[in-house]
Design a protein around this motif. Structure first.
Motif, PDB file in Angstrom:
ATOM      1  N   GLY A   1      58.717  28.814 -13.561  1.00 52.06           N
ATOM      2  CA  GLY A   1      57.367  28.669 -13.955  1.00 52.06           C
ATOM      3  C   GLY A   1      56.293  29.786 -13.099  1.00 52.06           C
ATOM      4  N   LEU A   2      57.012  29.655 -11.945  1.00 47.61           N
ATOM      5  CA  LEU A   2      56.031  30.963 -11.718  1.00 47.61           C
ATOM      6  C   LEU A   2      56.064  32.586 -11.972  1.00 47.61           C
ATOM      7  CD1 LEU A   2      55.693  31.889  -8.357  1.00 47.61           C
ATOM      8  CD2 LEU A   2      57.458  32.870  -7.224  1.00 47.61           C
ATOM      9  N   ALA A   3      57.140  33.216 -12.516  1.00 43.34           N
ATOM     10  CA  ALA A   3      56.674  33.697 -13.378  1.00 43.34           C
ATOM     11  C   ALA A   3      55.417  33.631 -14.986  1.00 43.34           C
ATOM     12  CB  ALA A   3      57.943  34.238 -14.709  1.00 43.34           C
TER      13      ALA A   3
ATOM     14  N   LEU B   1      23.842  24.805 -24.714  1.00 40.64           N
ATOM     15  CA  LEU B   1      24.710  23.885 -24.735  1.00 40.64           C
ATOM     16  C   LEU B   1      26.145  24.112 -23.565  1.00 40.64           C
ATOM     17  CD1 LEU B   1      25.074  24.146 -29.062  1.00 40.64           C
ATOM     18  CD2 LEU B   1      24.435  22.207 -27.370  1.00 40.64           C
ATOM     19  N   ARG B   2      26.134  22.762 -23.615  1.00 43.64           N
ATOM     20  CA  ARG B   2      27.416  21.935 -22.040  1.00 43.64           C
ATOM     21  C   ARG B   2      28.387  22.461 -22.954  1.00 43.64           C
ATOM     22  NH1 ARG B   2      25.811  21.441 -17.135  1.00 43.64           N
ATOM     23  NH2 ARG B   2      27.036  20.544 -16.121  1.00 43.64           N
ATOM     24  N   GLY B   3      29.593  22.487 -22.089  1.00 38.98           N
ATOM     25  CA  GLY B   3      30.934  22.627 -22.782  1.00 38.98           C
ATOM     26  C   GLY B   3      32.035  22.851 -21.325  1.00 38.98           C
ATOM     27  N   LEU B   4      33.320  22.322 -21.187  1.00 39.56           N
ATOM     28  CA  LEU B   4      34.109  22.498 -20.612  1.00 39.56           C
ATOM     29  C   LEU B   4      34.536  23.902 -20.638  1.00 39.56           C
ATOM     30  CD1 LEU B   4      35.834  21.097 -18.388  1.00 39.56           C
ATOM     31  CD2 LEU B   4      37.721  20.545 -20.395  1.00 39.56           C
ATOM     32  N   PRO B   5      35.245  24.245 -19.458  1.00 43.34           N
ATOM     33  CA  PRO B   5      35.559  26.162 -19.841  1.00 43.34           C
ATOM     34  C   PRO B   5      36.904  25.752 -19.415  1.00 43.34           C
ATOM     35  CG  PRO B   5      34.684  25.170 -16.873  1.00 43.34           C
ATOM     36  CD  PRO B   5      33.857  24.815 -18.698  1.00 43.34           C
ATOM     37  N   VAL B   6      37.376  26.262 -20.076  1.00 39.57           N
ATOM     38  CA  VAL B   6      39.321  26.457 -20.369  1.00 39.57           C
ATOM     39  C   VAL B   6      39.510  27.603 -19.773  1.00 39.57           C
ATOM     40  CG1 VAL B   6      41.117  26.716 -21.769  1.00 39.57           C
ATOM     41  CG2 VAL B   6      39.353  24.971 -22.597  1.00 39.57           C
ATOM     42  N   ARG B   7      39.599  27.687 -18.163  1.00 39.84           N
ATOM     43  CA  ARG B   7      40.370  28.994 -17.481  1.00 39.84           C
ATOM     44  C   ARG B   7      41.412  28.885 -17.821  1.00 39.84           C
ATOM     45  NH1 ARG B   7      35.398  29.970 -15.762  1.00 39.84           N
ATOM     46  NH2 ARG B   7      34.385  28.101 -14.453  1.00 39.84           N
ATOM     47  N   GLY B   8      41.589  31.169 -18.148  1.00 39.88           N
ATOM     48  CA  GLY B   8      43.075  31.179 -18.065  1.00 39.88           C
ATOM     49  C   GLY B   8      44.130  31.299 -17.098  1.00 39.88           C
ATOM     50  N   TYR B   9      43.426  30.763 -15.979  1.00 43.06           N
ATOM     51  CA  TYR B   9      44.211  30.485 -14.592  1.00 43.06           C
ATOM     52  C   TYR B   9      44.915  28.869 -14.717  1.00 43.06           C
ATOM     53  CZ  TYR B   9      46.490  29.734  -9.954  1.00 43.06           C
ATOM     54  OH  TYR B   9      47.544  29.124  -8.820  1.00 43.06           O
ATOM     55  N   GLY B  10      44.678  28.264 -15.616  1.00 42.25           N
ATOM     56  CA  GLY B  10      44.331  27.307 -15.105  1.00 42.25           C
ATOM     57  C   GLY B  10      45.419  26.584 -17.011  1.00 42.25           C
ATOM     58  N   THR B  11      45.537  27.861 -17.251  1.00 43.43           N
ATOM     59  CA  THR B  11      46.282  27.941 -19.333  1.00 43.43           C
ATOM     60  C   THR B  11      47.323  27.623 -18.454  1.00 43.43           C
ATOM     61  OG1 THR B  11      44.234  27.535 -20.284  1.00 43.43           O
ATOM     62  CG2 THR B  11      46.444  28.112 -21.488  1.00 43.43           C
ATOM     63  N   MET B  12      47.707  28.985 -17.779  1.00 44.66           N
ATOM     64  CA  MET B  12      48.988  29.953 -18.203  1.00 44.66           C
ATOM     65  C   MET B  12      49.832  29.064 -16.426  1.00 44.66           C
ATOM     66  SD  MET B  12      49.180  31.954 -19.934  1.00 44.66           S
ATOM     67  CE  MET B  12      50.580  32.127 -18.939  1.00 44.66           C
ATOM     68  N   LEU B  13      48.916  28.030 -15.808  1.00 46.31           N
ATOM     69  CA  LEU B  13      49.105  26.882 -15.465  1.00 46.31           C
ATOM     70  C   LEU B  13      49.992  25.159 -15.547  1.00 46.31           C
ATOM     71  CD1 LEU B  13      50.109  26.254 -11.711  1.00 46.31           C
ATOM     72  CD2 LEU B  13      47.828  24.936 -11.895  1.00 46.31           C
ATOM     73  N   LEU B  14      49.318  25.180 -16.524  1.00 39.13           N
ATOM     74  CA  LEU B  14      49.816  23.950 -17.916  1.00 39.13           C
ATOM     75  C   LEU B  14      51.161  24.753 -17.941  1.00 39.13           C
ATOM     76  CD1 LEU B  14      49.664  21.506 -18.892  1.00 39.13           C
ATOM     77  CD2 LEU B  14      47.889  23.295 -19.983  1.00 39.13           C
ATOM     78  N   VAL B  15      50.957  26.027 -18.889  1.00 38.03           N
ATOM     79  CA  VAL B  15      51.845  26.877 -19.858  1.00 38.03           C
ATOM     80  C   VAL B  15      52.908  26.893 -18.633  1.00 38.03           C
ATOM     81  CG1 VAL B  15      53.329  28.819 -20.715  1.00 38.03           C
ATOM     82  CG2 VAL B  15      50.911  28.055 -21.411  1.00 38.03           C
TER      83      VAL B  15
END
Length: 484
Positions: A211-213, A84-98
């Motif tokens: 944001g940098l933190a 099955l295929r899916g969109l990976p939710v990366r830790g780096y991208g998630t924290m960038l959004l936060v």
């Protein structure tokens, strides 16, 4: 290190989620409601057209980008045995959004105290975030083009090269690049709105640091921006295939299959030299000799590999033979996980040109050296599962940014002139960043023994001192002349 948090399935039952699927039409409905509300509130103004652009960009991303980012979900199959295929939710991208949400939220709170609306801050954020991400990525791509992106472009073609350049979900955003790009966007927006530039910089200075933190926590989850080897109680290890792991292999700090090697800078071809053969290892029993330069591994020559350094090619080949899942990112082999069982050849490599296949017995290695050595040995379980202990420099940077953010917020009531918060940022952050670069091990000192971040830190520190001088000069001007 937690690179992938979870996967969003590509389909819900038989209904597609990405592309022109369910998510796209839900977004269109939400966009229509939001744009109608914005039009009734502001009319045909810049706020409305900015909202049109943002909602349109998101729709394009859902329709065309998200389907191309989907991957096979490890260990998950349908009834027919297909992954099955899916969109990976990366830790780096998630924290960038936060990081973006936290910095924009703080900016809204601070802006209201100065008489600016949330819509004004949202438009300012667009002019800061988008140029900031572009600047951060351009800075990274330029810095690492010879190592990561140039080889992909040369060996896999422009399409793959461009995809590697645009893939920011795996990391590769440089703080100083984002600062330069963001400042350019902010300056343009302030000029259009006829707002004093130092006022805007003071407003945003603590927001940058907040944001940098959060962004540096994303670096820790991604494994990039790692520190040097240490034995402190709070030191950390990263798994096989992480950036720290591969760097330690390339620099001879870790042994792989019984040998340690590193690039020989005195060699005209920069071939890797064997610096140590571990006692009682299979390589030792095969009489592999230290001091010889590896020219070929498993039939693959280490020179002429599309711009990759010979030591990077050697690491990629050896790690690929380990039987672990390999992800090639920017021309660099990156093992996602360690499997535990060592692989082996089905045929002896000296008599077969076929690439080895994995089994549970061991792995045959065939290495030729420029000095005439021709070594074949079978290695079992001689693959380190983790890197050596290193400084958690990403967390140091996160704490540093948070402390500076709190300092600026605490100092603000005592500021006597516009620009003081910005001046503090330009003097304190480059100073702490210069020091933190000393314990980082992810990039070499290429400029008079300094990293590129240290060189930029010196420039920004000088700019901070110039800002202080400008502030002091303005204080001595008559009141009517103190304008920006």
């Amino acid at each position: 290190m937690w690179r992938t948090l979870f996967y969003i399935p590509e389909r819900i039952g038989s209904v597609p989620l990405f592309g022109l699927g369910l998510l796209f039409w839900l977004w269109i409905a939400w966009s229509a409601f939001t744009l109608i509300w914005t039009l009734r509130r502001h009319g045909w103004t810049g706020e409305f057209w900015n909202a049109v652009v943002v909602h349109g960009l998101v729709a394009v991303l859902i329709a065309f980008l998200l389907p191309r980012l989907s991957v096979d979900i490890p260990g998950v199959y349908d009834g027919a045995g297909r992954p099955l295929r899916g969109l990976p939710v990366r830790g780096y991208g998630t924290m960038l959004l936060v990081a973006v949400l936290a910095s924009v939220g703080l900016a809204i709170v601070r802006a209201r105290k100065r008489g600016f609306s949330a819509d004004w801050v949202a438009n300012l954020a667009l002019w800061c975030i988008i140029p900031g991400i572009i600047g951060a990525r351009v800075f990274h791509v330029i810095e690492y083009w010879p190592v990561h992106y140039g080889p992909v472009w040369q060996t896999q073609g422009p399409a793959a090269g461009l995809a590697a350049v645009l893939n920011v979900t795996q990391g590769g955003l440089v703080v100083y690049g984002s600062l330069l790009g963001g400042l350019a966007g902010i300056a343009f927006y302030a000029w259009r709105q006829k707002v004093r530039l130092l006022l805007v910089f003071d407003l945003l200075a603590p927001c940058f640091l907040l944001g940098l933190a959060f962004g540096r926590i994303g670096c820790f989850l991604n494994g990039c921006c790692f520190g040097g080897v240490c034995e402190l109680p709070w030191s950390v290890q990263f798994p096989a295939g992480s950036f720290a792991y591969l760097s330690q292999l390339e620099h001879g700090q870790l042994a792989l299959y019984g040998i340690r090697f590193r690039e020989d800078p005195r060699d005209p071809d920069r071939l890797p030299v064997i610096v140590e053969v571990l006692p009682h290892s299979a390589a030792s029993r095969a009489d592999v000799k230290p001091g010889e330069h590896i020219a070929e591994v498993n039939g693959r020559r280490l020179t002429g590999s599309g711009g990759q350094s010979p030591v990077a090619v050697l690491v990629e080949e050896l790690v690929a033979n380990s039987g672990n899942p390999v992800l090639i990112e920017g021309g660099r082999g990156c093992v996602c996980t360690a499997t535990g069982a060592a692989p082996s050849f089905t045929q002896h490599p000296a008599t077969s040109g076929n690439r080895p296949r994995a089994s549970t017995e061991g792995v045959f290695l065939h290495i030729r050296t420029r000095e005439g050595g021709d070594y074949v040995w079978e290695s079992r379980n001689e693959i380190p599962a983790r890197s050596l202990y290193v400084h958690p420099s990403q967390l140091y940077s996160a704490v540093n940014a948070l402390i500076l953010c709190l300092f600026l917020l605490a100092y603000e009531p005592f500021a006597k002139s516009e620009g003081e918060l910005w001046a503090w940022l330009l003097t304190l952050y480059p100073l702490t960043r210069f020091i933190l670069e000393i314990i980082r091990a992810d990039e070499p000192g290429s400029y008079w023994g300094l990293t590129i971040a240290q060189v930029v830190s010196i420039i920004l520190f000088a700019l901070g001192l110039a800002t202080w001088l400008y502030i002091l000069w303005r204080r001595h001007l008559p009141a009517g002349e103190q304008t920006n």
